[in-house]
Scaffold this motif. Structure first.
Motif, PDB file in Angstrom:
ATOM      1  N   VAL A 190     -11.452 -32.050  16.341  1.00 54.50           N
ATOM      2  CA  VAL A 190      -9.810 -31.649  16.340  1.00 54.50           C
ATOM      3  C   VAL A 190      -9.607 -30.396  15.726  1.00 54.50           C
ATOM      4  CG1 VAL A 190      -9.163 -33.963  16.418  1.00 54.50           C
ATOM      5  CG2 VAL A 190      -9.556 -32.857  14.293  1.00 54.50           C
ATOM      6  N   GLU A 191      -8.544 -29.840  15.994  1.00 51.13           N
ATOM      7  CA  GLU A 191      -8.056 -28.481  15.219  1.00 51.13           C
ATOM      8  C   GLU A 191      -6.961 -29.001  14.545  1.00 51.13           C
ATOM      9  OE1 GLU A 191      -6.327 -24.180  15.375  1.00 51.13           O
ATOM     10  OE2 GLU A 191      -6.677 -25.035  17.050  1.00 51.13           O
ATOM     11  N   ARG A 192      -7.231 -29.060  12.991  1.00 58.07           N
ATOM     12  CA  ARG A 192      -6.205 -29.293  12.044  1.00 58.07           C
ATOM     13  C   ARG A 192      -5.511 -28.198  11.552  1.00 58.07           C
ATOM     14  NH1 ARG A 192      -7.205 -33.292   7.204  1.00 58.07           N
ATOM     15  NH2 ARG A 192      -5.184 -33.128   6.396  1.00 58.07           N
ATOM     16  N   PRO A 193      -4.100 -28.017  12.169  1.00 57.30           N
ATOM     17  CA  PRO A 193      -3.465 -26.613  11.854  1.00 57.30           C
ATOM     18  C   PRO A 193      -3.240 -26.645  10.567  1.00 57.30           C
ATOM     19  CG  PRO A 193      -1.997 -28.345  12.953  1.00 57.30           C
ATOM     20  CD  PRO A 193      -3.364 -28.952  12.718  1.00 57.30           C
ATOM     21  N   GLY A 194      -2.768 -25.136  10.176  1.00 61.42           N
ATOM     22  CA  GLY A 194      -2.450 -24.923   8.779  1.00 61.42           C
ATOM     23  C   GLY A 194      -3.761 -24.746   7.777  1.00 61.42           C
ATOM     24  N   ALA A 195      -3.164 -24.654   6.609  1.00 61.47           N
ATOM     25  CA  ALA A 195      -4.036 -24.244   5.456  1.00 61.47           C
ATOM     26  C   ALA A 195      -5.117 -25.436   5.475  1.00 61.47           C
ATOM     27  CB  ALA A 195      -3.418 -24.243   4.240  1.00 61.47           C
ATOM     28  N   VAL A 196      -6.353 -24.948   4.908  1.00 60.43           N
ATOM     29  CA  VAL A 196      -7.400 -25.912   4.817  1.00 60.43           C
ATOM     30  C   VAL A 196      -7.050 -26.892   3.940  1.00 60.43           C
ATOM     31  CG1 VAL A 196      -9.761 -26.311   4.265  1.00 60.43           C
ATOM     32  CG2 VAL A 196      -9.035 -24.153   5.430  1.00 60.43           C
ATOM     33  N   ALA A 197      -7.070 -28.206   4.255  1.00 59.21           N
ATOM     34  CA  ALA A 197      -6.624 -29.429   3.229  1.00 59.21           C
ATOM     35  C   ALA A 197      -7.637 -29.583   2.233  1.00 59.21           C
ATOM     36  CB  ALA A 197      -6.353 -30.451   4.197  1.00 59.21           C
ATOM     37  N   TRP A 198      -8.884 -29.106   1.990  1.00 55.71           N
ATOM     38  CA  TRP A 198      -9.825 -29.503   1.178  1.00 55.71           C
ATOM     39  C   TRP A 198     -10.441 -28.298   0.498  1.00 55.71           C
ATOM     40  CZ3 TRP A 198     -11.107 -30.682   6.468  1.00 55.71           C
ATOM     41  CH2 TRP A 198     -10.525 -31.897   6.893  1.00 55.71           C
ATOM     42  N   PRO A 199     -10.860 -28.643  -0.896  1.00 56.39           N
ATOM     43  CA  PRO A 199     -11.487 -27.596  -1.398  1.00 56.39           C
ATOM     44  C   PRO A 199     -12.532 -26.662  -0.733  1.00 56.39           C
ATOM     45  CG  PRO A 199     -11.244 -29.366  -2.965  1.00 56.39           C
ATOM     46  CD  PRO A 199     -10.966 -29.835  -1.534  1.00 56.39           C
ATOM     47  N   VAL A 200     -12.480 -25.532  -0.393  1.00 55.18           N
ATOM     48  CA  VAL A 200     -13.496 -24.661   0.101  1.00 55.18           C
ATOM     49  C   VAL A 200     -14.358 -24.140  -0.866  1.00 55.18           C
ATOM     50  CG1 VAL A 200     -13.829 -22.607   1.506  1.00 55.18           C
ATOM     51  CG2 VAL A 200     -11.761 -23.915   1.908  1.00 55.18           C
ATOM     52  N   LEU A 201     -15.714 -24.508  -0.311  1.00 57.93           N
ATOM     53  CA  LEU A 201     -16.924 -24.222  -1.234  1.00 57.93           C
ATOM     54  C   LEU A 201     -17.564 -22.980  -1.005  1.00 57.93           C
ATOM     55  CD1 LEU A 201     -18.347 -28.028  -1.415  1.00 57.93           C
ATOM     56  CD2 LEU A 201     -16.859 -27.031  -2.914  1.00 57.93           C
ATOM     57  N   GLY A 202     -17.502 -22.509   0.263  1.00 61.11           N
ATOM     58  CA  GLY A 202     -18.085 -21.407   0.771  1.00 61.11           C
ATOM     59  C   GLY A 202     -17.600 -21.168   2.168  1.00 61.11           C
ATOM     60  N   ILE A 203     -17.584 -19.749   2.437  1.00 69.66           N
ATOM     61  CA  ILE A 203     -17.182 -19.151   3.805  1.00 69.66           C
ATOM     62  C   ILE A 203     -18.254 -18.217   4.262  1.00 69.66           C
ATOM     63  CG2 ILE A 203     -15.625 -17.950   4.948  1.00 69.66           C
ATOM     64  CD1 ILE A 203     -13.722 -18.525   2.588  1.00 69.66           C
ATOM     65  N   TRP A 204     -18.699 -18.439   5.671  1.00 71.02           N
ATOM     66  CA  TRP A 204     -19.880 -17.732   5.988  1.00 71.02           C
ATOM     67  C   TRP A 204     -19.196 -17.076   7.480  1.00 71.02           C
ATOM     68  CZ3 TRP A 204     -20.560 -22.036   3.380  1.00 71.02           C
ATOM     69  CH2 TRP A 204     -21.389 -21.921   2.286  1.00 71.02           C
ATOM     70  N   ARG A 205     -19.906 -15.884   7.851  1.00 77.37           N
ATOM     71  CA  ARG A 205     -19.443 -15.359   9.073  1.00 77.37           C
ATOM     72  C   ARG A 205     -20.589 -14.832   9.951  1.00 77.37           C
ATOM     73  NH1 ARG A 205     -15.274 -14.709  12.790  1.00 77.37           N
ATOM     74  NH2 ARG A 205     -15.550 -12.727  13.522  1.00 77.37           N
TER      75      ARG A 205
END
Length: 111
Positions: free
Chosen positions: A94-109
């Motif tokens: 699914v696509e969950r719209p809006g801000a990320v609902a959970w704590p973000v531990l890392g971001i990769w590109r």
């Protein structure tokens, strides 16, 4: 991949995907197998992602590692307006719209 059914260790959209399978397809990276639904060490998962992708910022196409609950880690792909992820509760991608609902531990590109 939105709408594809959820399947633990799923790697094929025809039979189902989990969050790891979804991110592997989105990035073209090989996906590990044999992991439990719950648990996992954020440092180990971050090291695996570091080996195949560069760290990034929150931008469309970024891969996010989140903590969805105690002992529960989750991966998704940021669209710019929401998070595409394999939702075990809804039993589909699914696509969950809006801000990320959970704590973000890392971001990769992917590069």
């Amino acid at each position: 991949m939105v709408g594809v059914r959820f399947r633990l260790h799923g790697r094929d959209p025809a039979t189902g995907l989990d969050c790891v399978g979804l991110v592997a397809l989105a990035t073209g990276c090989a996906a590990p197998t044999g992991y439990p639904l719950r648990g996992g060490e954020p440092g180990r998962i971050a090291a695996m992602l570091d080996a195949v992708m560069g760290r990034g910022t929150l931008a469309p196409g970024a891969v996010l590692l989140t903590r969805t609950g105690p002992g529960q880690l989750h991966l998704g792909v940021w669209t710019g307006s929401g998070l595409i992820h394999a939702d075990v509760g809804l039993r589909r991608v699914v696509e969950r719209p809006g801000a990320v609902a959970w704590p973000v531990l890392g971001i990769w590109r992917g590069e």
